[in-house]
Design an enzyme around this catalytic site. Structure first.
Site, PDB file in Angstrom:
ATOM      1  N   SER A 145       0.926  -1.210  -0.152  1.00 25.88           N
ATOM      2  CA  SER A 145      -0.282   0.065  -0.248  1.00 25.88           C
ATOM      3  C   SER A 145       0.678   1.176   0.311  1.00 25.88           C
ATOM      4  O   SER A 145       1.949   1.219   0.536  1.00 25.88           O
ATOM      5  CB  SER A 145      -0.879   0.629   1.341  1.00 25.88           C
ATOM      6  OG  SER A 145      -1.363   1.078   1.625  1.00 25.88           O
TER       7      SER A 145
ATOM      8  N   TYR B 123      -2.566  -1.087  11.102  1.00 29.29           N
ATOM      9  CA  TYR B 123      -2.144  -1.873  10.121  1.00 29.29           C
ATOM     10  C   TYR B 123      -1.894  -1.320   9.019  1.00 29.29           C
ATOM     11  O   TYR B 123      -1.006  -2.788   8.157  1.00 29.29           O
ATOM     12  CB  TYR B 123      -3.890  -1.312   8.803  1.00 29.29           C
ATOM     13  CG  TYR B 123      -3.841  -1.105   7.497  1.00 29.29           C
ATOM     14  CD1 TYR B 123      -4.085  -2.687   6.738  1.00 29.29           C
ATOM     15  CD2 TYR B 123      -3.671  -0.093   6.799  1.00 29.29           C
ATOM     16  CE1 TYR B 123      -4.453  -2.666   5.492  1.00 29.29           C
ATOM     17  CE2 TYR B 123      -3.762   0.029   5.324  1.00 29.29           C
ATOM     18  CZ  TYR B 123      -3.932  -1.485   4.887  1.00 29.29           C
ATOM     19  OH  TYR B 123      -3.926  -1.211   3.596  1.00 29.29           O
TER      20      TYR B 123
ATOM     21  N   LYS C 279       1.838  -3.822   6.650  1.00 29.77           N
ATOM     22  CA  LYS C 279       1.994  -3.640   5.651  1.00 29.77           C
ATOM     23  C   LYS C 279       3.798  -3.566   5.362  1.00 29.77           C
ATOM     24  O   LYS C 279       4.336  -3.759   4.506  1.00 29.77           O
ATOM     25  CB  LYS C 279       1.174  -2.785   4.704  1.00 29.77           C
ATOM     26  CG  LYS C 279      -0.417  -2.832   4.721  1.00 29.77           C
ATOM     27  CD  LYS C 279      -0.555  -3.948   3.932  1.00 29.77           C
ATOM     28  CE  LYS C 279      -2.124  -4.132   3.147  1.00 29.77           C
ATOM     29  NZ  LYS C 279      -2.200  -5.629   2.704  1.00 29.77           N
TER      30      LYS C 279
END
Ligand code: WQD
Length: 349
Positions: free
Chosen positions: A135, A160, A164
């Site tokens: 991302s 989160y 990544k």
């Protein structure tokens, strides 16, 4: 159907989710065999019927669905024993930014834990090619725009984002330890839109966290007004700017990365975006045009953790993968509206 890549057998984790399902359609249309592993924890089994409808009977025969958690090592072993998997596309993971702040243990253990189980199983079965859903969040608050793949990674602002960030590092370490690994990290900007058929799209459970599904639910009358998080940013209209990319362009990006990576080794990063920035108000306006009526909105305070603006430099993907986004914001809003208006409650009847 066009076959523009050597047909392979691809394991797609999280293949019934938003980006996964659209990617599976493209892979099947290109002639690949696909095995989806998904526990349906944040998606619907109905997606599988929609995939079949879109690709048709012959291609649908090349799709296998295994309902399992990616952390279920026995289930993975059974898949690798039964199928000759050439490469893995790893989408499965929790993805709600706000929830990750409340449930860090669940996010770290699920996203990082399942990746470790997956790559361990891959190594044991001699499959060392993986494409990972990363991302633009790994760039944090950028110093310079547009973002290229060599722009620095910055500290994440939520668990989160850290998952990544860390999974990128973990996969990079595999290549250092064993140069036979073949890793592609795809850094998505903001995926929106839906399959042009209106049969598949984004179907978040509960109140949407992301802008587009929220706007679409306002358009269809499920919610009263769009909440615009801040209009005092240093942008042309004061609202946040993002690089929105059509989910079908993103799906094509995976297929391009797959053909490119076959027969290679190493670790490469690619941005997948359009290269254009669009503000929240511009999105609301474009969606109003797509749905044919003005959408009410209210200005709210800024949302914690949001950056002012980001958009991608996609030169590397264009030059090396031969991939470029084709759809513009009007196309994205049209397809998103087509999906939402035909499926006001998503995949639920
Ligand atoms: C876009 C813009 C908001 C909702 C996150 C993750 C990223 C990726 C996509 C997901 C911002 C504004 C939003 C709303 C608003 N991961 N907004 N009202 O934050 O850029 O990216 O989602 O699975 O990794 O970080 O996307 O769609 O939430 O926000 O005004 O109700 O819309 O402030 O400017 P974001 P987003």
């Amino acid at each position: 159907m066009s076959i523009d890549a050597t047909p392979s057998c691809i394991l797609v984790t999280g293949g019934t989710g938003f980006i996964g399902s659209h990617t599976v359609v493209v892979l099947l249309e290109q002639g690949h065999e696909v095995v989806i592993v998904d526990d349906l924890s944040n998606s619907s089994e109905k997606v599988l019927d929609r995939i079949d409808q879109i690709v048709g009977e012959e291609a649908a025969e090349r799709l296998t669905f295994v309902r399992a958690d990616v952390a279920d090592r026995e289930a993975l072993d059974a898949i690798f024993d039964e199928f000759d998997i050439d490469a893995v596309i790893h989408f499965a993971g929790y993805k709600a930014v706000g929830e990750s702040v409340q449930k860090p243990i669940e996010y770290y253990s699920n996203n990082i834990g399942n990746t470790l189980v997956l790559v361990d199983a891959m190594r044991d079965h001699g499959c060392k090619s993986i494409i990972f859903s990363s991302s633009a969040t790994v760039y944090g608050d950028p110093d310079e725009l547009p973002l290229t793949e060599s722009s620095p990674k910055k500290p994440a602002t939520n668990p989160y984002g850290w998952t990544k960030w860390m999974i990128e590092e973990i996969l990079g370490s595999l290549v250092v330890a064993d140069p036979e690994w073949n890793v592609v990290l795809l850094r998505y900007f903001n995926p929106i839109g839906a399959h042009p058929s209106g049969l598949m799209g984004e179907d978040p459970k509960g109140i949407p966290n992301n802008l587009l599904p929220y706007v679409a639910q306002v358009a269809v009358g499920r919610r009263d007004a769009v909440h615009v998080f801040g209009n005092d940013y240093d942008t042309p209209d004061g609202t946040g700017v993002r690089d929105y990319i059509h989910v079908m362009d993103l799906a094509e990006g995976h297929a391009a990365a797959l053909s490119w990576m076959m027969g290679r080794n190493g670790c490469e990063v690619f941005n997948l975006g359009t290269g254009n920035g669009t503000s929240v108000l511009q999105i609301i306006e474009a969606f109003s045009t797509a749905c044919g009526h003005d959408l009410p909105y209210v200005i709210e305070p800024r949302r914690a953790g949001d950056v002012t603006a980001n958009w991608a430099d996609c030169t590397k993907a264009r030059e090396q993968l031969g991939w470029k986004a084709k759809f513009n914001i009007a196309d994205m809003c049209r397809d998103s509206w087509n999906w939402q208006s035909h499926n006001p409650n998503g995949y639920e009847a």
